[in-house]
Design an enzyme around this catalytic site. Structure first.
Site, PDB file in Angstrom:
ATOM      1  N   ASP A  23       0.847  -1.202   0.000  1.00 48.32           N
ATOM      2  CA  ASP A  23       0.000   0.000   0.000  1.00 48.32           C
ATOM      3  C   ASP A  23       0.880   1.248   0.000  1.00 48.32           C
ATOM      4  O   ASP A  23       1.612   1.498   0.957  1.00 48.32           O
ATOM      5  CB  ASP A  23      -0.905  -0.031   1.238  1.00 48.32           C
ATOM      6  CG  ASP A  23      -1.695   1.250   1.432  1.00 48.32           C
ATOM      7  OD1 ASP A  23      -1.864   2.005   0.447  1.00 48.32           O
ATOM      8  OD2 ASP A  23      -2.146   1.486   2.568  1.00 48.32           O
ATOM      9  N   ASN A  25      -0.363   4.494  -0.552  1.00 49.05           N
ATOM     10  CA  ASN A  25      -1.059   5.754  -0.236  1.00 49.05           C
ATOM     11  C   ASN A  25      -1.788   5.733   1.107  1.00 49.05           C
ATOM     12  O   ASN A  25      -2.569   6.632   1.409  1.00 49.05           O
ATOM     13  CB  ASN A  25      -2.022   6.134  -1.357  1.00 49.05           C
ATOM     14  CG  ASN A  25      -3.117   5.090  -1.561  1.00 49.05           C
ATOM     15  OD1 ASN A  25      -3.161   4.084  -0.862  1.00 49.05           O
ATOM     16  ND2 ASN A  25      -4.002   5.339  -2.519  1.00 49.05           N
ATOM     17  N   ASP A  27      -4.222   3.815   2.477  1.00 43.06           N
ATOM     18  CA  ASP A  27      -5.650   3.541   2.636  1.00 43.06           C
ATOM     19  C   ASP A  27      -5.926   2.102   3.060  1.00 43.06           C
ATOM     20  O   ASP A  27      -7.075   1.682   3.133  1.00 43.06           O
ATOM     21  CB  ASP A  27      -6.412   3.872   1.351  1.00 43.06           C
ATOM     22  CG  ASP A  27      -6.011   2.994   0.165  1.00 43.06           C
ATOM     23  OD1 ASP A  27      -5.081   2.177   0.325  1.00 43.06           O
ATOM     24  OD2 ASP A  27      -6.618   3.143  -0.919  1.00 43.06           O
ATOM     25  N   ASP A  31      -1.769  -1.243  -4.042  1.00 45.46           N
ATOM     26  CA  ASP A  31      -2.049  -0.488  -5.266  1.00 45.46           C
ATOM     27  C   ASP A  31      -0.894  -0.605  -6.257  1.00 45.46           C
ATOM     28  O   ASP A  31       0.145  -1.205  -5.956  1.00 45.46           O
ATOM     29  CB  ASP A  31      -2.332   0.980  -4.929  1.00 45.46           C
ATOM     30  CG  ASP A  31      -1.307   1.569  -3.975  1.00 45.46           C
ATOM     31  OD1 ASP A  31      -0.111   1.505  -4.293  1.00 45.46           O
ATOM     32  OD2 ASP A  31      -1.702   2.081  -2.904  1.00 45.46           O
ATOM     33  N   ASP A 100      -4.479 -10.646 -15.699  1.00 45.81           N
ATOM     34  CA  ASP A 100      -5.544 -11.627 -15.503  1.00 45.81           C
ATOM     35  C   ASP A 100      -6.668 -11.308 -16.471  1.00 45.81           C
ATOM     36  O   ASP A 100      -7.138 -10.170 -16.532  1.00 45.81           O
ATOM     37  CB  ASP A 100      -6.061 -11.578 -14.068  1.00 45.81           C
ATOM     38  CG  ASP A 100      -6.215 -12.960 -13.471  1.00 45.81           C
ATOM     39  OD1 ASP A 100      -6.823 -13.814 -14.128  1.00 45.81           O
ATOM     40  OD2 ASP A 100      -5.728 -13.185 -12.351  1.00 45.81           O
ATOM     41  N   ASP A 201      -8.759 -16.676 -16.623  1.00 44.41           N
ATOM     42  CA  ASP A 201      -9.566 -17.188 -15.524  1.00 44.41           C
ATOM     43  C   ASP A 201     -10.620 -18.180 -16.027  1.00 44.41           C
ATOM     44  O   ASP A 201     -11.332 -17.904 -17.001  1.00 44.41           O
ATOM     45  CB  ASP A 201     -10.248 -16.005 -14.823  1.00 44.41           C
ATOM     46  CG  ASP A 201     -10.952 -16.397 -13.553  1.00 44.41           C
ATOM     47  OD1 ASP A 201     -10.275 -16.855 -12.620  1.00 44.41           O
ATOM     48  OD2 ASP A 201     -12.190 -16.231 -13.495  1.00 44.41           O
ATOM     49  N   GLU A 252      -6.447 -21.030 -16.603  1.00 47.26           N
ATOM     50  CA  GLU A 252      -6.926 -21.734 -15.409  1.00 47.26           C
ATOM     51  C   GLU A 252      -8.032 -22.676 -15.851  1.00 47.26           C
ATOM     52  O   GLU A 252      -9.031 -22.245 -16.434  1.00 47.26           O
ATOM     53  CB  GLU A 252      -7.458 -20.742 -14.375  1.00 47.26           C
ATOM     54  CG  GLU A 252      -7.932 -21.437 -13.104  1.00 47.26           C
ATOM     55  CD  GLU A 252      -8.811 -20.556 -12.233  1.00 47.26           C
ATOM     56  OE1 GLU A 252      -8.780 -20.727 -11.005  1.00 47.26           O
ATOM     57  OE2 GLU A 252      -9.539 -19.705 -12.782  1.00 47.26           O
ATOM     58  N   HIS A 318      -3.807 -17.226  -5.340  1.00 44.65           N
ATOM     59  CA  HIS A 318      -4.787 -16.457  -4.577  1.00 44.65           C
ATOM     60  C   HIS A 318      -6.020 -17.266  -4.189  1.00 44.65           C
ATOM     61  O   HIS A 318      -6.809 -16.825  -3.354  1.00 44.65           O
ATOM     62  CB  HIS A 318      -5.233 -15.245  -5.406  1.00 44.65           C
ATOM     63  CG  HIS A 318      -5.949 -15.628  -6.658  1.00 44.65           C
ATOM     64  ND1 HIS A 318      -5.312 -16.217  -7.727  1.00 44.65           N
ATOM     65  CD2 HIS A 318      -7.252 -15.529  -7.014  1.00 44.65           C
ATOM     66  CE1 HIS A 318      -6.187 -16.463  -8.678  1.00 44.65           C
ATOM     67  NE2 HIS A 318      -7.372 -16.062  -8.275  1.00 44.65           N
ATOM     68  N   ASP A 319      -6.202 -18.441  -4.786  1.00 46.02           N
ATOM     69  CA  ASP A 319      -7.357 -19.285  -4.491  1.00 46.02           C
ATOM     70  C   ASP A 319      -7.016 -20.485  -3.619  1.00 46.02           C
ATOM     71  O   ASP A 319      -7.902 -21.268  -3.275  1.00 46.02           O
ATOM     72  CB  ASP A 319      -7.979 -19.803  -5.794  1.00 46.02           C
ATOM     73  CG  ASP A 319      -8.835 -18.767  -6.500  1.00 46.02           C
ATOM     74  OD1 ASP A 319      -9.299 -17.823  -5.834  1.00 46.02           O
ATOM     75  OD2 ASP A 319      -9.043 -18.900  -7.721  1.00 46.02           O
TER      76      ASP A 319
END
Length: 548
Positions: A23, A25, A27, A31, A100, A201, A252, A318-319
């Site tokens: 991150d 910035n 928040d 990013d 992706d 995907d 995938e 990520h899965d």
């Protein structure tokens, strides 16, 4: 075997989950500029290709896999100018970037769907898969991959629309030529911008069986997975768009077997360069039976490569939960286990994919309540069981190990507050072990998981036999050891891995390393103990002496 050289065969790919990487910035959300800040870290590791999970405009029902505008950047990630600068810097550092590509479905907030849902008589009315109710019920028995029916009723059309995932992710109708034209145009736009390829995907889901008949079981995929139309679409995409650029494609493909997989990646069919199959990660552990099965899966899929295809190798994304926690020992032998995974990943056949944090040995996180989870699949299933008055305790214990959120916790950069990921509370819980497991600590320790990855990556690049070599499993039925050989132009490499927490006597296994030189080992004190015994979770790489 397919030994024709390609840049993507020799590459090491690193997947970034942008929300959780860095991150810039303050928040609490990662990013694009945060990624740009860490490019030197990735370059130093030896990464060739960065794969970004979706960064397109999205309402984030499924963390970016529900795209509302393919041509815009999600505001919380930055701007298109930020993306252009990131791409420029990646290329300046002699790395590549793949995006992706999510084209099985869009968001229900995409303009195409908004117009399609309006009525049955406009250009976009057939961009999605609509069907009339049957006796007031959905048109067939298909279930969503995210729980419940795969159909949602739309009052303005008095019809149901299909969504194999969330109801906010309506499936595109690939029978419509305009859908194909618009998607191909978008793909060409990104490639012309200079990106270096796509991870696609659930690409084997894009075609559905004509007539949309009931499935054998509501959750079975035979009516919408790897149908001939999917191959036809990919072939056209390759010939009309992809082949105009020197890029890589990896699809995938859940539920795909080696027989189906061969069709996607055989170099005579012009579809994809590689696919991600799920057979190995669908094993829940490495008990005796599953360990033998795991080795057999590797051998079966290698035949796809022998017959003119190419493989990918991955254990995390990520899965998937962190493999060090799912399959190995993330407590007493965390570092040894993490290094063993590295050894496998970078020596098995195919292009290796490292997931962020894997290179420092990140583990699953212990979420204490359903409120701490973000993953829509986990949350939907939990409340689906709750609404049916079923016991959710077993499910909750199960998801602690298997939920996708295990992989999505913020990257652990340092032992500073919020793990150096951000200077404010992040969007998802940080693993409490960040004080011990972080990049800063790994960089400072020459024997760390990070430095082992770095050594292995460098060694792989210097020894093309590990990339293009013929693979052979030398102990197929052994329940404790994974021992395989790679052979290329009279060069031989041997990899032996102890998948147990026991000391293994190699003489009892009749394993000898005559005429070989030990190149790499995940134990720092290797020379201090007997060469003929493998320590718990030990991983060794040997090379023939006459090739030194």
């Amino acid at each position: 075997m397919n030994k024709k050289k390609k840049w993507w065969k020799e590459a090491v790919v690193y997947q970034i989950y942008p929300r959780s990487f860095n991150d810039s910035n303050g928040d609490g959300i990662g990013d694009l500029n945060g990624i740009k800040e860490k490019l030197d870290y990735l370059k130093d590791l030896g990464i060739d290709v960065i794969w970004l999970s979706p960064i397109y405009k999205s309402p984030n029902d499924d963390n970016g896999y529900d795209i509302s505008d393919y041509y815009s950047i999600m505001e919380e990630f930055g701007t298109m100018d930020d993306f252009n600068k990131l791409l420029e810097q990646i290329h300046k550092k002699d790395m590549k970037l793949i995006m992706d590509l999510v084209i099985n479905h869009t968001s229900d907030e995409h303009q195409w769907f908004k117009r399609s849902a309006k009525d049955k008589n406009n250009k976009y009315s057939d961009y999605y898969i609509w069907r009339d109710p049957v006796d007031g019920e959905p048109p067939n028995n298909w279930e969503s991959r995210f729980s419940g029916s795969a159909w949602t009723y739309c009052e303005s059309r008095d019809q149901y629309y299909l969504h194999l995932f969330s109801k906010k992710q309506p499936d595109l109708n690939w029978e419509n030529q305009n859908v194909k034209n618009d998607i191909f145009k978008m793909i060409d736009w990104w490639l012309a911008k200079g990106i270096d390829g796509f991870r696609m995907d659930v690409i084997n889901f894009i075609a559905k069986e004509r007539g949309l008949p009931d499935s054998i079981r509501p959750d079975s995929p035979e009516k919408w997975s790897s149908l001939p139309k999917s191959h036809e679409i990919l072939n056209k995409l390759r010939k009309e768009v992809i082949d105009n650029y020197n890029v890589m494609t990896v699809g995938e493909t859940p539920f795909v077997t080696p027989k189906d997989g061969h069709k996607y990646v055989n170099n005579s069919r012009d579809e994809l360069d590689m696919i991600f199959h799920f057979e190995h990660v669908d094993l829940n552990d490495f008990n005796d039976k599953n360990f033998i099965k795991f080795k057999d899966i590797q051998s079966k899929w290698y035949k796809v490569q022998e017959k003119g295809g190419w493989l990918s190798q991955y254990f995390a994304n990520h899965d998937q939960p962190r493999p060090i926690s799912k399959f190995f020992n993330d407590n007493q032998y965390r570092e040894e286990s993490a290094k063993l995974i590295a050894m496998m990943l970078l020596t098995l056949p195919g292009t290796p994919y490292i997931y962020q944090g894997e290179e420092i040995g990140m583990t699953n996180v212990d979420f204490n309540s359903i409120e701490e989870y973000n993953d829509i699949r986990t949350i939907n299933k939990y409340y689906d069981l709750l609404n049916k008055n079923q016991n959710v305790d077993d499910f909750f214990n199960n998801i602690k190990q298997l939920s996708r959120d295990n992989a999505r916790t913020p990257m652990q950069w340092s032992n500073n507050k919020y793990a150096g990921f951000s200077d404010t509370k992040p969007w998802l819980k940080i693993n409490p072990n960040y004080n011990k497991i972080n990049v800063e600590n790994n960089l400072d320790d020459s024997n760390s998981v990070y430095h082992f990855y770095k050594k292995l990556i460098k060694y792989r690049k210097q020894n093309k036999g590990l990339i293009y070599g013929d693979y052979k499993d030398l102990l197929k039925l052994d329940k404790e050891l994974y021992y395989f050989k790679k052979t290329f132009q009279e060069k031989e490499f041997y990899v032996i891995l102890n998948f147990t927490d026991k000391i293994i006597d190699l003489e009892e296994k009749k394993v000898k390393f005559n005429y070989t030189q030990l190149e790499l080992c995940n134990y720092n004190n290797h020379n201090e103990y007997n060469e003929k015994k493998l320590q718990p979770y030990e991983a060794r790489l040997y090379k023939l002496k006459n090739e030194l």
